[in-house]
Design a protein around this motif. Structure first.
Motif, PDB file in Angstrom:
ATOM      1  N   LEU A   1      49.227  19.571  63.458  1.00  0.00           N
ATOM      2  CA  LEU A   1      49.899  20.855  63.566  1.00  0.00           C
ATOM      3  C   LEU A   1      48.985  21.933  62.999  1.00  0.00           C
ATOM      4  O   LEU A   1      48.608  21.884  61.825  1.00  0.00           O
TER       5      LEU A   1
ATOM      6  N   LYS B   1      54.743  26.518  60.729  1.00  0.00           N
ATOM      7  CA  LYS B   1      54.336  25.116  60.817  1.00  0.00           C
ATOM      8  C   LYS B   1      55.183  24.220  59.916  1.00  0.00           C
ATOM      9  O   LYS B   1      55.614  23.149  60.335  1.00  0.00           O
ATOM     10  N   SER B   2      55.402  24.643  58.673  1.00  0.00           N
ATOM     11  CA  SER B   2      56.168  23.809  57.739  1.00  0.00           C
ATOM     12  C   SER B   2      57.610  23.643  58.197  1.00  0.00           C
ATOM     13  O   SER B   2      58.185  22.555  58.103  1.00  0.00           O
TER      14      SER B   2
ATOM     15  N   ALA C   1      57.466  21.233  61.003  1.00  0.00           N
ATOM     16  CA  ALA C   1      57.240  19.877  60.503  1.00  0.00           C
ATOM     17  C   ALA C   1      58.535  19.286  59.958  1.00  0.00           C
ATOM     18  O   ALA C   1      58.872  18.127  60.233  1.00  0.00           O
TER      19      ALA C   1
ATOM     20  N   THR D   1      51.727  25.168  52.566  1.00  0.00           N
ATOM     21  CA  THR D   1      51.039  23.884  52.674  1.00  0.00           C
ATOM     22  C   THR D   1      49.608  24.070  52.190  1.00  0.00           C
ATOM     23  O   THR D   1      48.878  24.897  52.702  1.00  0.00           O
TER      24      THR D   1
ATOM     25  N   ARG E   1      46.348  18.655  53.656  1.00  0.00           N
ATOM     26  CA  ARG E   1      46.702  18.075  54.948  1.00  0.00           C
ATOM     27  C   ARG E   1      47.476  16.781  54.693  1.00  0.00           C
ATOM     28  O   ARG E   1      46.985  15.890  53.999  1.00  0.00           O
TER      29      ARG E   1
ATOM     30  N   ASP F   1      50.269  17.701  59.127  1.00  0.00           N
ATOM     31  CA  ASP F   1      50.491  19.125  58.880  1.00  0.00           C
ATOM     32  C   ASP F   1      49.286  19.667  58.128  1.00  0.00           C
ATOM     33  O   ASP F   1      48.734  19.007  57.246  1.00  0.00           O
TER      34      ASP F   1
END
Length: 369
Positions: free
Chosen positions: A210, A218-219, A222, A247, A250, A263
């Motif tokens: 991602l 993204k979070s 996820a 984040t 990774r 992620d």
């Protein structure tokens, strides 16, 4: 679980299957199994240590024995590795298995080095927020790196609930599709749950990474894919839609419906790194037009018989696409040339070193005479 029972079990029932283990990895690991080592997949790397999921559970291992001078060969999230057996103290990663794919960008340093963001990836999911104006050039940049990595790119337009007008949303999707030939473009609202079923079906097999800027959602995405709040989420700034890097490492996460997700932190910079093939894939229509140019080395500037410029003049090819293509090609050529210069310098130093060693050996021999 001992090694003999592991080797006797079929690949389909292997405890690492949910993390991507298959017959190929089984074959790659065979020689290390004979040495008594355990297979594992790196789920996180942090300051010389890494978390590795193994058949006996997740372990914390030291990476001291796999720290090469080449930054392209350092341990990365998504790597398959061989680690010491259970009970070893301390526990070490002994070697990395050969990577199938790797998502690489250039570093911000002046040393022309690549940085691996994720290894052994099948799908590169590029998250783009609809809360801010689309930056098609940045999307093309992400896609060039994704194609170059060997993964199949996917563009996910997040926060679709912020664009309630279906006509406007359709125009935005069309703009992205024009900039992403051959790439699926999905609209998703993780908050409302819209569009997630299509994305889940796409990432339910293999490994997906991602990617995107901070604030792209993204979070949140996820968490929606995993089905629980495994990643911290903070609101983006109202002024520019940018996030706050919730984040910072990774992380590799197993998805409940199958597949694995990596992620990544928000990427402010996505510099190309020897991505000529990827750029060509992103701008495939320009590459096809270029085959019709009068000259095989046409630069699409002022040469007669240029099919690319003709397509721009007739409206078949948007000016923005050609300008973006030129920009990324120039950047990539600069990086490649700079990298080659560095390699030439290293070779020259090696020659000098060998010459000096040879000279010293001859002088020592003469001294003995």
């Amino acid at each position: 679980m001992n090694l003999s029972s592991l080797s006797a079990s079929s690949v389909s029932s292997h405890p690492l299957v949910p993390y991507g283990w298959d017959e190929g990895w089984e074959a790659e690991f065979a020689s290390y199994a004979e040495q008594g080592l355990l297979p594992g997949r790196v789920v996180r790397v942090d300051r010389g240590q890494c978390d590795v999921v193994t058949p006996v559970g997740t372990v914390r291992a030291d990476t001291e024995f796999v720290v090469p001078r080449d930054p392209m060969k350092v341990v990365c999230t998504g790597d398959w590795v061989a680690v010491d057996p259970e009970g070893s103290d301390p526990l070490y990663v002994r070697t990395l298995l050969p990577r199938r794919t790797a998502f690489v960008r250039s570093t911000s340093s002046k040393r022309s080095e690549g940085q691996i963001l994720a290894a052994n990836v099948d799908h590169a999911v590029v998250a783009v927020s609809l809360a801010v104006e689309l930056d098609l050039g940045r999307i093309e940049r992400f896609l060039a790196l994704a194609w170059e990595s060997g993964a199949q790119p996917v563009v996910v337009l997040t926060k679709a609930d912020l664009v309630p007008d279906p006509v406007t949303l359709a125009h935005l999707v069309q703009d992205v599709e024009t900039s992403a030939p051959g790439v699926p473009v999905l609209t998703v609202s993780a908050a409302a749950g819209d569009g997630l079923d299509v994305l889940v079906a796409l990432v339910c097999s293999g490994t997906s990474v991602l990617l995107g800027q901070s604030g792209a959602g993204k979070s949140t995405l996820a968490n929606a894919l995993v089905g629980e709040d495994v990643m911290d989420v903070r609101a983006a700034r109202d002024v520019d839609g940018k996030g706050r890097h919730t984040t910072t490492t990774r992380n590799l996460l197993a998805l409940p419906g199958g597949g694995v997700l990596i992620d990544t932190p928000g990427l402010r910079g996505v510099g190309l790194f020897d991505a000529g093939t990827g750029v060509g894939q992103v701008f495939s229509e320009i590459e096809e037009l270029a085959e019709e140019c009068r000259f095989s080395d046409c630069e699409h500037e002022s040469e007669p018989g240029c099919a690319v410029r003709l397509a721009v003049e007739t409206g078949e090819l948007p000016v923005r696409r050609l300008e973006s293509y030129r920009k990324l090609m120039r950047e990539n050529q600069w990086i490649v040339a700079k990298t080659d210069a560095r390699l030439r310098s290293e070779i020259k130093k090696d020659w000098k070193k060998r010459g000096a060693e040879g000279k010293a050996a001859m002088e020592a021999k003469r001294g003995r005479w």
